[in-house]
Design a protein around this motif. Structure first.
Motif, PDB file in Angstrom:
ATOM      1  N   VAL A 186      -8.256  43.062 -23.843  1.00 43.58           N
ATOM      2  CA  VAL A 186      -7.122  42.203 -24.203  1.00 43.58           C
ATOM      3  C   VAL A 186      -6.487  42.738 -25.485  1.00 43.58           C
ATOM      4  CG1 VAL A 186      -6.404  39.863 -24.822  1.00 43.58           C
ATOM      5  CG2 VAL A 186      -8.230  40.208 -23.137  1.00 43.58           C
ATOM      6  N   ASP A 187      -5.224  43.150 -25.384  1.00 47.88           N
ATOM      7  CA  ASP A 187      -4.544  43.776 -26.526  1.00 47.88           C
ATOM      8  C   ASP A 187      -4.433  42.854 -27.729  1.00 47.88           C
ATOM      9  OD1 ASP A 187      -4.213  46.139 -25.163  1.00 47.88           O
ATOM     10  OD2 ASP A 187      -2.206  45.633 -24.421  1.00 47.88           O
ATOM     11  N   ASP A 188      -4.222  41.560 -27.479  1.00 45.36           N
ATOM     12  CA  ASP A 188      -4.028  40.631 -28.597  1.00 45.36           C
ATOM     13  C   ASP A 188      -5.309  39.883 -28.974  1.00 45.36           C
ATOM     14  OD1 ASP A 188      -4.135  39.044 -26.370  1.00 45.36           O
ATOM     15  OD2 ASP A 188      -2.155  38.129 -26.625  1.00 45.36           O
ATOM     16  N   ALA A 189      -6.464  40.490 -28.694  1.00 47.80           N
ATOM     17  CA  ALA A 189      -7.725  39.921 -29.192  1.00 47.80           C
ATOM     18  C   ALA A 189      -7.652  39.834 -30.710  1.00 47.80           C
ATOM     19  CB  ALA A 189      -8.902  40.790 -28.769  1.00 47.80           C
ATOM     20  N   ARG A 190      -8.170  38.745 -31.256  1.00 45.19           N
ATOM     21  CA  ARG A 190      -8.011  38.468 -32.685  1.00 45.19           C
ATOM     22  C   ARG A 190      -9.369  38.521 -33.379  1.00 45.19           C
ATOM     23  NH1 ARG A 190      -8.664  33.822 -35.032  1.00 45.19           N
ATOM     24  NH2 ARG A 190      -8.759  32.833 -32.976  1.00 45.19           N
ATOM     25  N   LYS A 191      -9.379  39.152 -34.559  1.00 45.76           N
ATOM     26  CA  LYS A 191     -10.613  39.193 -35.340  1.00 45.76           C
ATOM     27  C   LYS A 191     -10.879  37.823 -35.946  1.00 45.76           C
ATOM     28  CE  LYS A 191     -10.763  41.152 -39.409  1.00 45.76           C
ATOM     29  NZ  LYS A 191     -10.710  42.217 -40.431  1.00 45.76           N
ATOM     30  N   LEU A 192     -12.125  37.353 -35.812  1.00 46.12           N
ATOM     31  CA  LEU A 192     -12.523  36.069 -36.381  1.00 46.12           C
ATOM     32  C   LEU A 192     -12.915  36.263 -37.844  1.00 46.12           C
ATOM     33  CD1 LEU A 192     -14.747  34.997 -33.373  1.00 46.12           C
ATOM     34  CD2 LEU A 192     -12.561  33.967 -33.974  1.00 46.12           C
ATOM     35  N   THR A 193     -12.417  35.404 -38.721  1.00 48.31           N
ATOM     36  CA  THR A 193     -12.798  35.510 -40.130  1.00 48.31           C
ATOM     37  C   THR A 193     -14.178  34.922 -40.375  1.00 48.31           C
ATOM     38  OG1 THR A 193     -11.619  33.445 -40.598  1.00 48.31           O
ATOM     39  CG2 THR A 193     -10.418  35.508 -40.941  1.00 48.31           C
ATOM     40  N   THR A 194     -14.516  33.861 -39.638  1.00 52.79           N
ATOM     41  CA  THR A 194     -15.845  33.249 -39.736  1.00 52.79           C
ATOM     42  C   THR A 194     -16.309  32.816 -38.352  1.00 52.79           C
ATOM     43  OG1 THR A 194     -14.946  31.022 -40.116  1.00 52.79           O
ATOM     44  CG2 THR A 194     -15.432  32.359 -42.077  1.00 52.79           C
ATOM     45  N   ILE A 195     -17.614  32.720 -38.205  1.00 56.76           N
ATOM     46  CA  ILE A 195     -18.199  32.229 -36.963  1.00 56.76           C
ATOM     47  C   ILE A 195     -19.582  31.694 -37.299  1.00 56.76           C
ATOM     48  CG2 ILE A 195     -19.279  34.404 -36.282  1.00 56.76           C
ATOM     49  CD1 ILE A 195     -18.392  33.779 -33.394  1.00 56.76           C
ATOM     50  N   SER A 196     -20.057  30.732 -36.518  1.00 55.35           N
ATOM     51  CA  SER A 196     -21.381  30.168 -36.779  1.00 55.35           C
ATOM     52  C   SER A 196     -22.458  31.022 -36.114  1.00 55.35           C
ATOM     53  CB  SER A 196     -21.461  28.732 -36.239  1.00 55.35           C
ATOM     54  OG  SER A 196     -21.480  28.726 -34.822  1.00 55.35           O
ATOM     55  N   PHE A 197     -23.690  30.885 -36.615  1.00 54.56           N
ATOM     56  CA  PHE A 197     -24.812  31.600 -36.010  1.00 54.56           C
ATOM     57  C   PHE A 197     -24.964  31.239 -34.537  1.00 54.56           C
ATOM     58  CE2 PHE A 197     -26.530  31.839 -40.464  1.00 54.56           C
ATOM     59  CZ  PHE A 197     -26.534  33.222 -40.551  1.00 54.56           C
ATOM     60  N   ASP A 198     -24.841  29.945 -34.216  1.00 56.24           N
ATOM     61  CA  ASP A 198     -25.030  29.521 -32.834  1.00 56.24           C
ATOM     62  C   ASP A 198     -24.003  30.164 -31.915  1.00 56.24           C
ATOM     63  OD1 ASP A 198     -27.197  27.991 -33.491  1.00 56.24           O
ATOM     64  OD2 ASP A 198     -26.119  26.084 -33.534  1.00 56.24           O
ATOM     65  N   GLU A 199     -22.742  30.222 -32.366  1.00 53.60           N
ATOM     66  CA  GLU A 199     -21.709  30.842 -31.545  1.00 53.60           C
ATOM     67  C   GLU A 199     -21.980  32.335 -31.359  1.00 53.60           C
ATOM     68  OE1 GLU A 199     -17.618  28.381 -32.334  1.00 53.60           O
ATOM     69  OE2 GLU A 199     -18.530  29.383 -34.064  1.00 53.60           O
ATOM     70  N   LEU A 200     -22.340  33.017 -32.435  1.00 52.84           N
ATOM     71  CA  LEU A 200     -22.602  34.453 -32.319  1.00 52.84           C
ATOM     72  C   LEU A 200     -23.851  34.728 -31.486  1.00 52.84           C
ATOM     73  CD1 LEU A 200     -21.583  37.232 -33.026  1.00 52.84           C
ATOM     74  CD2 LEU A 200     -22.902  37.152 -35.147  1.00 52.84           C
ATOM     75  N   MET A 201     -24.845  33.845 -31.563  1.00 51.41           N
ATOM     76  CA  MET A 201     -26.023  33.990 -30.711  1.00 51.41           C
ATOM     77  C   MET A 201     -25.624  33.944 -29.237  1.00 51.41           C
ATOM     78  SD  MET A 201     -29.179  34.435 -31.794  1.00 51.41           S
ATOM     79  CE  MET A 201     -30.137  33.593 -30.539  1.00 51.41           C
ATOM     80  N   GLU A 202     -24.787  32.982 -28.883  1.00 52.23           N
ATOM     81  CA  GLU A 202     -24.329  32.881 -27.494  1.00 52.23           C
ATOM     82  C   GLU A 202     -23.512  34.110 -27.105  1.00 52.23           C
ATOM     83  OE1 GLU A 202     -25.143  30.950 -25.209  1.00 52.23           O
ATOM     84  OE2 GLU A 202     -25.594  28.941 -25.916  1.00 52.23           O
ATOM     85  N   MET A 203     -22.675  34.597 -28.025  1.00 54.75           N
ATOM     86  CA  MET A 203     -21.857  35.773 -27.724  1.00 54.75           C
ATOM     87  C   MET A 203     -22.720  37.000 -27.471  1.00 54.75           C
ATOM     88  SD  MET A 203     -18.648  35.309 -30.377  1.00 54.75           S
ATOM     89  CE  MET A 203     -17.819  36.819 -29.822  1.00 54.75           C
ATOM     90  N   THR A 204     -23.698  37.241 -28.338  1.00 55.26           N
ATOM     91  CA  THR A 204     -24.539  38.425 -28.175  1.00 55.26           C
ATOM     92  C   THR A 204     -25.455  38.311 -26.956  1.00 55.26           C
ATOM     93  OG1 THR A 204     -26.147  37.519 -29.760  1.00 55.26           O
ATOM     94  CG2 THR A 204     -24.497  39.046 -30.618  1.00 55.26           C
ATOM     95  N   ALA A 205     -25.815  37.085 -26.590  1.00 57.65           N
ATOM     96  CA  ALA A 205     -26.658  36.880 -25.411  1.00 57.65           C
ATOM     97  C   ALA A 205     -25.877  37.038 -24.113  1.00 57.65           C
ATOM     98  CB  ALA A 205     -27.302  35.494 -25.456  1.00 57.65           C
ATOM     99  N   ASN A 206     -24.544  37.016 -24.214  1.00 58.08           N
ATOM    100  CA  ASN A 206     -23.715  37.028 -23.004  1.00 58.08           C
ATOM    101  C   ASN A 206     -22.724  38.185 -22.971  1.00 58.08           C
ATOM    102  OD1 ASN A 206     -24.244  34.376 -21.329  1.00 58.08           O
ATOM    103  ND2 ASN A 206     -24.339  33.783 -23.483  1.00 58.08           N
ATOM    104  N   GLY A 207     -23.050  39.270 -23.660  1.00 59.51           N
ATOM    105  CA  GLY A 207     -22.257  40.471 -23.486  1.00 59.51           C
ATOM    106  C   GLY A 207     -21.675  41.094 -24.727  1.00 59.51           C
ATOM    107  N   CYS A 208     -21.544  40.353 -25.831  1.00 62.45           N
ATOM    108  CA  CYS A 208     -21.018  40.945 -27.063  1.00 62.45           C
ATOM    109  C   CYS A 208     -22.051  41.949 -27.583  1.00 62.45           C
ATOM    110  CB  CYS A 208     -20.749  39.862 -28.105  1.00 62.45           C
ATOM    111  SG  CYS A 208     -20.098  40.480 -29.671  1.00 62.45           S
ATOM    112  N   PRO A 209     -21.695  43.249 -27.696  1.00 60.05           N
ATOM    113  CA  PRO A 209     -22.716  44.262 -27.978  1.00 60.05           C
ATOM    114  C   PRO A 209     -23.175  44.345 -29.427  1.00 60.05           C
ATOM    115  CG  PRO A 209     -20.565  45.296 -27.776  1.00 60.05           C
ATOM    116  CD  PRO A 209     -20.362  43.842 -27.457  1.00 60.05           C
ATOM    117  N   LYS A 210     -22.389  43.860 -30.362  1.00 56.49           N
ATOM    118  CA  LYS A 210     -22.737  43.996 -31.780  1.00 56.49           C
ATOM    119  C   LYS A 210     -22.411  42.707 -32.509  1.00 56.49           C
ATOM    120  CE  LYS A 210     -21.614  48.930 -31.694  1.00 56.49           C
ATOM    121  NZ  LYS A 210     -20.749  49.989 -32.219  1.00 56.49           N
TER     122      LYS A 210
END
Length: 410
Positions: A186-210
């Motif tokens: 997605v060309d207009d993907a936006r960088k997040l300035t902050t995120i919670s541990f729980d959200e990032l845990m779900e992201m990394t468990a479901n495909g986010c590589p880093k």
């Protein structure tokens, strides 16, 4: 004076030019009055090259020797970085994982950290030196070198930050932070300035590589603030912190995907107690990792059970299920490697209805068929055909208007 742990991945130190750029950054950080501990990965694709060599040389590849081999890449990188930092007039000392006090269990190729005793690292800092630690390694109770597995340098950095009481753990990589979705899709993907541990845990468990999921889990457990940022632009990245109850929570923060799974369906299974237990115990006995599981409503005493497994475990899973088919009264066993899991993630889902409806309506409006559904308190995942995955990511990202900013609770 702040104490910073800075981790640099393989692409960040892939060649001498990149190594010098990292040394410049570390030296600048020190000159601002900070103490710095660096955790470094092997240069570029060196770990892959070592694994290739091992495959060419040996069929048995004993775990102890594999750990000795793989961790050599980090030892090479840490020494070179110390030399580059010294050229900038800043003293630096290198440490292996064992020298840095990483005690692990005895599992080769995927060891777990048992304790961290970083006395030598503290002494180096007290002497005014930068401590450069080889990532993803430690020592077992038998005094063997151990490898923490892929992504282990992230975990090394977080564990050191906790043990040293660092102010922040900075994870430098080849992207500028955590994005609302994959910028390559997605060309207009936006960088997040902050995120919670729980959200990032779900992201990394479901495909986010880093970053590596283990490192996020460790940081959440021990309250280590993370800053995911770029080693190429040095711009501020994404800060990962504990969720603040007083803060407004985004309904949806990100859409992530994972195309590394396959689906297995056991059709026409007898609907009686113990069937699922038998099948999944047999799969566990063959070390097959099962993720999403769906069982259809019983009709005439028979039902279907579908589940996902890693792509490279599909053949094993099929063999196990075909072996068990007669015992559980199954009509057929089928496998589908051409699937992808798409996950919509946001802390605000816990208290905001309608997210699931929006996901399903958005996909339906674009004729994207849902094969499986799973959810948690802050995640909704759907499995779709792999050829529709990129379209699903794009329409969901657009549907929740993540290019404009996070969707907040009204």
């Amino acid at each position: 004076m702040a104490l910073l742990v800075q981790k640099f991945g393989g692409t960040s130190v892939a060649d001498p030019e990149r190594m010098r750029a990292v040394a410049d950054h570390v030296a600048r950080t020190v000159r601002r009055g900070n103490q710095v501990v660096v955790v470094i990965s092997a240069m570029g694709k060196e770990t892959d090259e070592l694994l290739r060599l091992a495959r060419e040389v040996s069929e048995t590849r004993p775990g102890r020797e594999m750990d000795m081999l793989i961790t050599a890449g980090e030892r090479k990188a840490m020494s070179l970085l110390c030399m580059a930092i010294a050229d900038r007039g800043v003293p630096a000392e290198s440490f292996t994982g064992s020298q840095a006090g990483f005690l692990t269990d005895s599992t080769h190729m995927d060891a777990k950290i048992v304790d961290v005793r970083p006395e030598r690292v503290r002494e180096a800092l007290d002497r005014g030196s930068v401590a450069v630690v080889g990532g993803a390694q430690g020592i077992s109770p038998e005094r063997n070198i151990t490898f923490l597995g892929r992504g282990g340098s992230d975990t090394t950095a977080v564990a050191l930050a906790h043990a040293l009481g660092a102010d922040v753990c900075e994870l430098y990589t080849d992207v500028s932070g955590v994005f609302t979705t994959d910028p390559r899709v997605v060309d207009d993907a936006r960088k997040l300035t902050t995120i919670s541990f729980d959200e990032l845990m779900e992201m990394t468990a479901n495909g986010c590589p880093k970053p590596a999921m283990r490192s996020v889990e460790y940081a959440r457990t021990h309250g280590v603030d993370l800053h995911v940022r770029s080693a190429f632009t040095w711009e501020p990245g994404t800060r990962v912190t504990k969720e603040d109850d007083d803060m407004e929570q985004a309904i949806v923060s990100a859409v992530v995907h994972d195309a590394s799974d396959a689906k297995v369906t056991i059709g026409g299974v007898e609907d009686r107690p113990g069937i699922a237990a038998r099948v999944f115990r047999a799969l566990a006995g063959e070390q097959v990792s099962v993720d999403l599981i769906v069982q259809n409503t019983s009709e005439a005493g028979r039902t279907d059970i579908s589940f996902t497994v890693p792509d490279d475990e599909l053949a094993t899973a099929m063999a196990v299920c075909e072996r068990e088919a007669a015992a559980v009264g199954a009509d057929e066993v089928t496998g589908d490697p051409d699937i992808a899991r798409i996950s919509v993630i946001g802390a605000g889902m816990k208290t905001h209805p309608g997210v699931a409806a929006t996901v399903f309506e958005t996909l339906a409006a674009h004729d994207i068929n849902i094969l499986m559904i799973a959810s948690s308190a802050i995640r909704i995942s759907v499995v779709v055909a792999v050829e529709q995955a990129e379209q699903a990511i794009q329409v969901l990202h657009d549907g929740f208007r993540l290019d404009e900013g996070p969707a907040y609770i009204d």
